[in-house]
Structure formats: C-alpha cells, structure tokens
Design a protein around this motif. Structure first.
Motif, PDB file in Angstrom:
ATOM      1  N   TYR A  39      -3.510  -4.089 -13.479  1.00  0.00           N
ATOM      2  CA  TYR A  39      -3.437  -2.930 -12.593  1.00  0.00           C
ATOM      3  C   TYR A  39      -4.736  -2.138 -12.615  1.00  0.00           C
ATOM      4  CZ  TYR A  39      -2.183  -0.239 -16.809  1.00  0.00           C
ATOM      5  OH  TYR A  39      -2.161   0.330 -18.054  1.00  0.00           O
ATOM      6  N   LYS A  73       4.191 -10.747  -8.276  1.00  0.00           N
ATOM      7  CA  LYS A  73       4.893  -9.596  -7.707  1.00  0.00           C
ATOM      8  C   LYS A  73       3.870  -8.473  -7.634  1.00  0.00           C
ATOM      9  CE  LYS A  73       8.419  -6.223  -9.111  1.00  0.00           C
ATOM     10  NZ  LYS A  73       9.520  -6.218  -8.159  1.00  0.00           N
ATOM     11  N   THR A  74       3.867  -7.707  -6.544  1.00  0.00           N
ATOM     12  CA  THR A  74       2.863  -6.658  -6.388  1.00  0.00           C
ATOM     13  C   THR A  74       3.504  -5.302  -6.098  1.00  0.00           C
ATOM     14  OG1 THR A  74       2.627  -7.089  -4.015  1.00  0.00           O
ATOM     15  CG2 THR A  74       1.121  -8.262  -5.501  1.00  0.00           C
ATOM     16  N   GLU A  75       2.722  -4.268  -6.399  1.00  0.00           N
ATOM     17  CA  GLU A  75       3.115  -2.899  -6.069  1.00  0.00           C
ATOM     18  C   GLU A  75       1.891  -2.171  -5.535  1.00  0.00           C
ATOM     19  OE1 GLU A  75       3.995   0.854  -8.788  1.00  0.00           O
ATOM     20  OE2 GLU A  75       5.648  -0.600  -8.859  1.00  0.00           O
ATOM     21  N   ASP A  76       1.960  -1.748  -4.295  1.00  0.00           N
ATOM     22  CA  ASP A  76       0.875  -0.999  -3.649  1.00  0.00           C
ATOM     23  C   ASP A  76      -0.487  -1.673  -3.814  1.00  0.00           C
ATOM     24  OD1 ASP A  76       2.685   0.980  -2.837  1.00  0.00           O
ATOM     25  OD2 ASP A  76       2.469   2.062  -4.732  1.00  0.00           O
ATOM     26  N   GLY A 106       0.179  -4.946  -0.328  1.00  0.00           N
ATOM     27  CA  GLY A 106       1.275  -3.991  -0.395  1.00  0.00           C
ATOM     28  C   GLY A 106       2.200  -4.240  -1.568  1.00  0.00           C
ATOM     29  N   THR A 107       3.487  -4.012  -1.328  1.00  0.00           N
ATOM     30  CA  THR A 107       4.508  -4.189  -2.360  1.00  0.00           C
ATOM     31  C   THR A 107       5.355  -5.395  -1.990  1.00  0.00           C
ATOM     32  OG1 THR A 107       4.532  -1.817  -2.832  1.00  0.00           O
ATOM     33  CG2 THR A 107       6.469  -3.090  -3.507  1.00  0.00           C
ATOM     34  N   THR A 108       5.429  -6.353  -2.912  1.00  0.00           N
ATOM     35  CA  THR A 108       6.195  -7.579  -2.678  1.00  0.00           C
ATOM     36  C   THR A 108       7.042  -7.895  -3.900  1.00  0.00           C
ATOM     37  OG1 THR A 108       4.469  -9.044  -3.568  1.00  0.00           O
ATOM     38  CG2 THR A 108       4.362  -8.542  -1.213  1.00  0.00           C
ATOM     39  N   ASP A 109       8.142  -8.590  -3.674  1.00  0.00           N
ATOM     40  CA  ASP A 109       8.974  -9.066  -4.777  1.00  0.00           C
ATOM     41  C   ASP A 109       8.375 -10.371  -5.298  1.00  0.00           C
ATOM     42  OD1 ASP A 109      11.014  -9.154  -6.606  1.00  0.00           O
ATOM     43  OD2 ASP A 109      12.629  -9.286  -5.141  1.00  0.00           O
ATOM     44  N   GLY A 136      -3.761  -0.860  -7.107  1.00  0.00           N
ATOM     45  CA  GLY A 136      -2.442  -1.452  -7.121  1.00  0.00           C
ATOM     46  C   GLY A 136      -2.111  -2.111  -8.439  1.00  0.00           C
ATOM     47  N   LYS A 137      -1.006  -2.869  -8.394  1.00  0.00           N
ATOM     48  CA  LYS A 137      -0.534  -3.597  -9.566  1.00  0.00           C
ATOM     49  C   LYS A 137      -0.131  -5.000  -9.133  1.00  0.00           C
ATOM     50  CE  LYS A 137       1.549   0.349 -11.965  1.00  0.00           C
ATOM     51  NZ  LYS A 137       2.802   0.868 -12.538  1.00  0.00           N
TER      52      LYS A 137
END
Length: 175
Positions: A39, A73-76, A106-109, A136-137
């Motif tokens: 991150y 998996k991503t977050e922002d 973006g945000t993905t599972d 992001g992460k």
C-alpha cells in the motif's frame, strides 16, 4: 492488521519504494491464513510506483513456457497488477509483462490474474510480483507457477508485433 514488516522471500522495490509499505495481513485473505499487502503512503501520486517482488534462478524453466497466476484484491488503487520478467545472464530483460495494458483500477474483490511468458534458453533469472502505481492498496495471495503448452498464447509486452519492421523517420523530415 499489521503482523510483521518482514515478508520472507519478498522485498519492497520500485522507483519510489520509500512511498510504499509491504506487510502480512491475516484479516484479508483468499487462500490460506495470510496475504501480502502493498500500500501507498499519503505522498504517493500517479508518477510513483512500488512493488512487492522476488526473484529466482531460471534454470528449471529454461526452454519452457510458464504461466504465473495469482489472486489480487484492490482498494482505491490508481493502477495495479501482477508482473513477470525474464532476464538474461547479462541482465537484459528478454520477456516481460506488467499488465500495463490491462490494469486493475479502483476497488475490486479477489480475482485471479495470469501472465504467460516463454523462458528462452539464455534466461538466467525470473522476477515477479505485484505493483501499485500511485495511491491505494493491493493484496496478493496464492501465487503459482506452472508450465503450459505452446498453445497457450504469451502475454509478452516485448514482442516484435509492436515494433515497426524497419527504422522510420531517421532524418526527422516526417511529421
């Protein structure tokens, strides 16, 4: 969430690695009991990138086509993806894919991603990991290498198909 600043076998790298952190995460997992988390710190922007990576000798895969697959998996995330690079003994990159043309944004599972490259006989080392451009992460889990047949197309970004057949505009007269 933070279990350790050290991830056995994994290193933090990139053009601006000081703007990123890697750690183990036992709360967000896909397989097993932990995942790797990369991150950004607040100062990171779209011009920066960090990677959680490792490398190994190419010996067991020389002359073969390999597929790297993993779950991400991503977050922002501004842009993220898995990457795989094959280097020669002189340190030249001879096969490469970093999902640049198919980024995760973006945000993905959790999703499975794959990269397929040939490991030429002159290969010396293989490097791989997950990268994050900007903020992001990204969580990574379940990395796997397998040999695949020649019927499986490569994702190599260094193919001759993207290069012109001969040099052009050598005297700069064309606009």
């Amino acid at each position: 969430m933070k279990e350790s600043d050290k991830l056995k076998g994994w290193t933090l790298s990139g053009t601006n690695s000081e703007l990123y952190t890697i750690e183990l995460d036992s709360n967000v997992v896909h397989t097993g009991t932990r995942s790797g988390l990369l991150y950004s710190k607040e100062e990171a922007n779209e011009q920066h990138f960090g990677t959680m990576m490792q490398g190994f000798q190419a010996k067991i895969y020389k002359g073969k086509r390999i597929k790297l697959s993993c779950y991400l998996k991503t977050e922002d995330a501004y842009k993220s993806g898995a990457w795989l690079r094959i280097d020669s003994s002189s340190g030249d990159t001879i096969q490469f894919d970093n999902m640049y043309k198919r980024p995760i944004e973006g945000t993905t599972d959790w999703n499975q991603y794959s990269i397929v490259l040939d490991v030429p006989k002159e290969s010396e080392s293989i490097y791989f990991g997950v990268l994050l451009y900007g903020k992001g992460k990204v969580w990574a889990d379940g990395f796997r290498f397998e040999e695949v047949s020649e019927k499986v197309p490569t994702t190599n970004m260094l193919t001759s198909e993207i290069l012109p057949k001969e040099p052009i505009n050598l005297d700069f007269s064309e606009e």
